[in-house]
Design a protein around this motif. Structure first.
Motif, mmCIF file in Angstrom:
data_model
loop_
_atom_site.group_PDB
_atom_site.id
_atom_site.type_symbol
_atom_site.label_atom_id
_atom_site.label_comp_id
_atom_site.label_asym_id
_atom_site.label_seq_id
_atom_site.Cartn_x
_atom_site.Cartn_y
_atom_site.Cartn_z
ATOM 1 N N THR A 249 0.828 -1.203 0.000
ATOM 2 C CA THR A 249 0.000 0.000 0.000
ATOM 3 C C THR A 249 0.862 1.253 0.000
ATOM 4 O OG1 THR A 249 -1.764 -1.142 1.184
ATOM 5 C CG2 THR A 249 -1.789 1.260 1.267
ATOM 6 N N ASP A 250 0.563 2.149 -0.902
ATOM 7 C CA ASP A 250 1.229 3.446 -0.970
ATOM 8 C C ASP A 250 0.549 4.368 0.042
ATOM 9 O OD1 ASP A 250 1.891 6.121 -1.612
ATOM 10 O OD2 ASP A 250 2.161 5.617 -3.732
ATOM 11 N N GLU A 251 1.218 4.623 1.148
ATOM 12 C CA GLU A 251 0.638 5.412 2.241
ATOM 13 C C GLU A 251 0.267 6.821 1.789
ATOM 14 O OE1 GLU A 251 2.328 7.108 6.386
ATOM 15 O OE2 GLU A 251 2.438 4.926 6.151
ATOM 16 N N ALA A 252 1.112 7.453 1.014
ATOM 17 C CA ALA A 252 0.816 8.809 0.547
ATOM 18 C C ALA A 252 -0.438 8.820 -0.325
ATOM 19 C CB ALA A 252 2.009 9.374 -0.214
ATOM 20 N N LEU A 253 -0.582 7.818 -1.184
ATOM 21 C CA LEU A 253 -1.772 7.735 -2.034
ATOM 22 C C LEU A 253 -3.006 7.452 -1.188
ATOM 23 C CD1 LEU A 253 -3.184 7.733 -4.755
ATOM 24 C CD2 LEU A 253 -2.458 5.345 -5.067
ATOM 25 N N LEU A 254 -2.891 6.586 -0.209
ATOM 26 C CA LEU A 254 -4.018 6.300 0.674
ATOM 27 C C LEU A 254 -4.518 7.578 1.348
ATOM 28 C CD1 LEU A 254 -4.605 3.412 3.059
ATOM 29 C CD2 LEU A 254 -4.662 5.701 3.960
ATOM 30 N N PHE A 255 -3.593 8.359 1.892
ATOM 31 C CA PHE A 255 -3.997 9.591 2.567
ATOM 32 C C PHE A 255 -4.568 10.608 1.573
ATOM 33 C CE2 PHE A 255 -0.769 8.448 6.031
ATOM 34 C CZ PHE A 255 -1.741 7.785 6.759
ATOM 35 N N GLN A 256 -4.029 10.642 0.356
ATOM 36 C CA GLN A 256 -4.587 11.526 -0.670
ATOM 37 C C GLN A 256 -6.007 11.101 -1.024
ATOM 38 O OE1 GLN A 256 -3.264 14.429 -2.082
ATOM 39 N NE2 GLN A 256 -5.400 14.567 -2.693
ATOM 40 N N LEU A 257 -6.239 9.791 -1.120
ATOM 41 C CA LEU A 257 -7.581 9.293 -1.422
ATOM 42 C C LEU A 257 -8.551 9.618 -0.287
ATOM 43 C CD1 LEU A 257 -6.722 5.870 -3.075
ATOM 44 C CD2 LEU A 257 -7.792 7.845 -4.180
ATOM 45 N N LEU A 258 -8.089 9.539 0.950
ATOM 46 C CA LEU A 258 -8.944 9.939 2.073
ATOM 47 C C LEU A 258 -9.279 11.428 1.998
ATOM 48 C CD1 LEU A 258 -7.475 7.935 5.093
ATOM 49 C CD2 LEU A 258 -9.821 7.808 4.219
ATOM 50 N N ASP A 259 -8.281 12.249 1.693
ATOM 51 C CA ASP A 259 -8.520 13.691 1.541
ATOM 52 C C ASP A 259 -9.542 13.957 0.436
ATOM 53 O OD1 ASP A 259 -6.563 14.222 3.463
ATOM 54 O OD2 ASP A 259 -5.046 14.833 1.998
ATOM 55 N N ASP A 260 -9.316 13.326 -0.713
ATOM 56 C CA ASP A 260 -10.218 13.519 -1.850
ATOM 57 C C ASP A 260 -11.642 13.057 -1.519
ATOM 58 O OD1 ASP A 260 -8.007 14.432 -3.254
ATOM 59 O OD2 ASP A 260 -7.839 12.645 -4.525
ATOM 60 N N SER A 261 -11.734 11.902 -0.871
ATOM 61 C CA SER A 261 -13.052 11.366 -0.517
ATOM 62 C C SER A 261 -13.769 12.298 0.437
ATOM 63 C CB SER A 261 -12.886 9.965 0.109
ATOM 64 O OG SER A 261 -14.135 9.393 0.370
ATOM 65 N N TYR A 262 -13.061 12.776 1.446
ATOM 66 C CA TYR A 262 -13.659 13.702 2.405
ATOM 67 C C TYR A 262 -14.185 14.938 1.677
ATOM 68 C CZ TYR A 262 -14.259 16.716 6.437
ATOM 69 O OH TYR A 262 -14.798 17.567 7.380
ATOM 70 N N ASN A 263 -13.359 15.490 0.795
ATOM 71 C CA ASN A 263 -13.756 16.703 0.067
ATOM 72 C C ASN A 263 -14.905 16.452 -0.892
ATOM 73 O OD1 ASN A 263 -11.948 18.520 1.298
ATOM 74 N ND2 ASN A 263 -10.283 17.743 0.037
ATOM 75 N N LEU A 264 -14.923 15.317 -1.560
ATOM 76 C CA LEU A 264 -16.039 14.992 -2.457
ATOM 77 C C LEU A 264 -17.350 14.891 -1.689
ATOM 78 C CD1 LEU A 264 -14.413 12.311 -4.780
ATOM 79 C CD2 LEU A 264 -15.400 14.483 -5.521
ATOM 80 N N VAL A 265 -17.290 14.278 -0.518
ATOM 81 C CA VAL A 265 -18.503 14.088 0.276
ATOM 82 C C VAL A 265 -18.945 15.399 0.909
ATOM 83 C CG1 VAL A 265 -19.439 12.925 2.314
ATOM 84 C CG2 VAL A 265 -18.105 11.644 0.658
ATOM 85 N N ILE A 266 -18.019 16.178 1.430
ATOM 86 C CA ILE A 266 -18.372 17.433 2.122
ATOM 87 C C ILE A 266 -18.925 18.447 1.130
ATOM 88 C CG2 ILE A 266 -16.212 18.753 2.060
ATOM 89 C CD1 ILE A 266 -18.140 18.233 5.247
ATOM 90 N N ASN A 267 -18.473 18.377 -0.132
ATOM 91 C CA ASN A 267 -18.917 19.340 -1.142
ATOM 92 C C ASN A 267 -20.142 18.888 -1.925
ATOM 93 O OD1 ASN A 267 -16.908 21.261 -0.567
ATOM 94 N ND2 ASN A 267 -15.421 20.110 -1.770
ATOM 95 N N SER A 268 -20.667 17.698 -1.602
ATOM 96 C CA SER A 268 -21.822 17.218 -2.361
ATOM 97 C C SER A 268 -23.134 17.632 -1.706
ATOM 98 C CB SER A 268 -21.781 15.698 -2.492
ATOM 99 O OG SER A 268 -21.884 15.072 -1.241
#
Length: 119
Positions: free
Chosen positions: A100-119
Motif C-alpha cells: 500500500t502506498d501510504e501517501a496515495l491512501l492519505f490523498q484518497l482519504l482527503d479527496d473522498s472527504y472533500n467529495l462528500v463534504i462538497n456534495s
C-alpha cells in the motif's frame, strides 16, 4: 502495512473524525463520517473471495469515494478494485497490505472527504 491506528490518527488529525463501528455483526468495520454524518470511508476486513479474488483469507480494505475518471484509472492497478458494497462508479476499494502506498491512501482519504463534504 499501514495500520488501522494510523488511518484513524490521520482522519482525527486532519478532519476531526473518529471512527464509528455501526455493525454489530462486523465489529471491526469502521465507518468514517464527515461532520454532516456522510460516509467518506469504510475500513473493513473481508474474505478475498468476496472481492472476486482467490482464497478466503480476510483482507483489510478501505472503501473511499472517488472521482469516477480517477477511480477508473486506479481500478486498472494492482491493489484497487471496484468498491465492495458501494456504488462501483463513485467508490473504490483499496487493499491494505505491505504494498500500500501510504501517501496515495492519505490523498484518497482527503479527496473522498472533500467529495462528500462538497456534495
Amino acid at each position: 502495512m499501514i495500520s488501522r491506528t494510523a488511518i484513524f490518527t490521520y482522519t482525527e488529525d486532519n478532519f476531526g473524525v473518529t471512527p464509528e463501528f455501526p455493525f454489530k455483526k462486523y465489529p471491526r468495520y469502521a465507518a468514517l463520517k464527515n461532520r454532516h454524518g456522510k460516509w467518506f470511508g469504510l475500513l473493513m476486513n473481508v474474505p478475498a473471495d468476496k472481492l472476486g479474488l482467490t482464497g478466503t483469507d480476510a483482507l483489510e480494505i478501505l472503501d473511499v469515494k472517488v472521482d469516477p475518471e480517477f477511480g477508473e484509472l486506479l481500478r486498472g492497478k494492482p491493489g484497487f478494485l471496484p468498491a465492495y458494497h458501494m456504488n462501483k462508479e463513485h467508490w473504490l476499494t483499496m487493499i491494505l497490505n505491505e504494498k500500500t502506498d501510504e501517501a496515495l491512501l492519505f490523498q484518497l482519504l482527503d479527496d473522498s472527504y472533500n467529495l462528500v463534504i462538497n456534495s
